[in-house]
Motif scaffolding. Sequence first.
Motif, short mmCIF file in Angstrom:
data_model
loop_
_atom_site.label_atom_id
_atom_site.label_comp_id
_atom_site.label_asym_id
_atom_site.label_seq_id
_atom_site.Cartn_x
_atom_site.Cartn_y
_atom_site.Cartn_z
N SER A 18 72.26 16.18 34.93
CA SER A 18 71.22 16.31 35.94
C SER A 18 69.90 15.74 35.44
O SER A 18 69.10 15.22 36.21
CB SER A 18 71.05 17.76 36.38
N ALA A 19 69.64 15.81 34.15
CA ALA A 19 68.41 15.25 33.58
C ALA A 19 68.42 13.73 33.64
O ALA A 19 67.37 13.10 33.68
CB ALA A 19 68.24 15.74 32.15
N CYS A 20 69.60 13.13 33.66
CA CYS A 20 69.72 11.67 33.68
C CYS A 20 69.69 11.11 35.09
O CYS A 20 69.72 9.91 35.27
CB CYS A 20 71.03 11.25 33.00
N SER A 21 69.65 11.97 36.09
CA SER A 21 69.67 11.52 37.47
C SER A 21 68.47 10.65 37.79
O SER A 21 67.36 10.90 37.34
CB SER A 21 69.69 12.72 38.41
N LEU A 44 67.15 3.44 42.00
CA LEU A 44 67.94 4.66 42.22
C LEU A 44 69.37 4.60 41.71
O LEU A 44 70.06 5.61 41.69
CB LEU A 44 67.97 4.99 43.71
N GLY A 45 69.85 3.42 41.32
CA GLY A 45 71.24 3.27 40.93
C GLY A 45 72.09 2.96 42.15
O GLY A 45 71.58 2.71 43.24
N ALA A 46 73.40 3.00 41.99
CA ALA A 46 74.32 2.71 43.09
C ALA A 46 74.30 3.86 44.09
O ALA A 46 74.27 5.02 43.70
CB ALA A 46 75.73 2.50 42.56
N PRO A 47 74.31 3.54 45.38
CA PRO A 47 74.29 4.61 46.39
C PRO A 47 75.60 5.39 46.40
O PRO A 47 76.66 4.87 46.04
CB PRO A 47 74.09 3.86 47.70
N THR A 48 75.52 6.63 46.84
CA THR A 48 76.70 7.47 47.00
C THR A 48 77.54 6.98 48.16
O THR A 48 78.76 6.95 48.09
CB THR A 48 76.28 8.94 47.24
N LYS A 49 76.87 6.59 49.25
CA LYS A 49 77.58 6.06 50.42
C LYS A 49 76.63 5.21 51.25
O LYS A 49 75.42 5.40 51.22
CB LYS A 49 78.17 7.17 51.27
N CYS A 50 77.22 4.27 51.98
CA CYS A 50 76.48 3.41 52.90
C CYS A 50 77.28 3.27 54.18
O CYS A 50 78.50 3.34 54.17
CB CYS A 50 76.26 2.01 52.32
N SER A 51 76.56 3.07 55.28
CA SER A 51 77.22 2.79 56.55
C SER A 51 76.41 1.73 57.29
O SER A 51 75.21 1.61 57.08
CB SER A 51 77.33 4.06 57.40
#
Length: 86
Positions: A18-21, A44-51
């Motif tokens: 969680s600290a690395c988020s 933000l890094g790679a997204p969790t989901k996209c639509s």
Amino acid sequence: MKHPARILGLAALALVLSACSKLTPKNYDKLKVGMKYEEVKQVLGAPTKCSDLLAVKSCTWGDDTRFVQVSFIADQVILFNSSNLR
């Protein structure tokens, strides 16, 4: 009976992860209207989901309780919001 050392190890791992988020108020403040999708990914890094719906691409980073949501048109940010980052 569960092993206390194992439970402590898992708790420590969860804390480190969680600290690395990248879902932080500091990173959220870096988002700007007009940024490219790849620039947002760098923050933000790679997204969790996209639509995709018509010409709007909507991506979410995080989960149902803690997230950043960004909407793109023509690969540029048009709108973004967050929940429970602080």
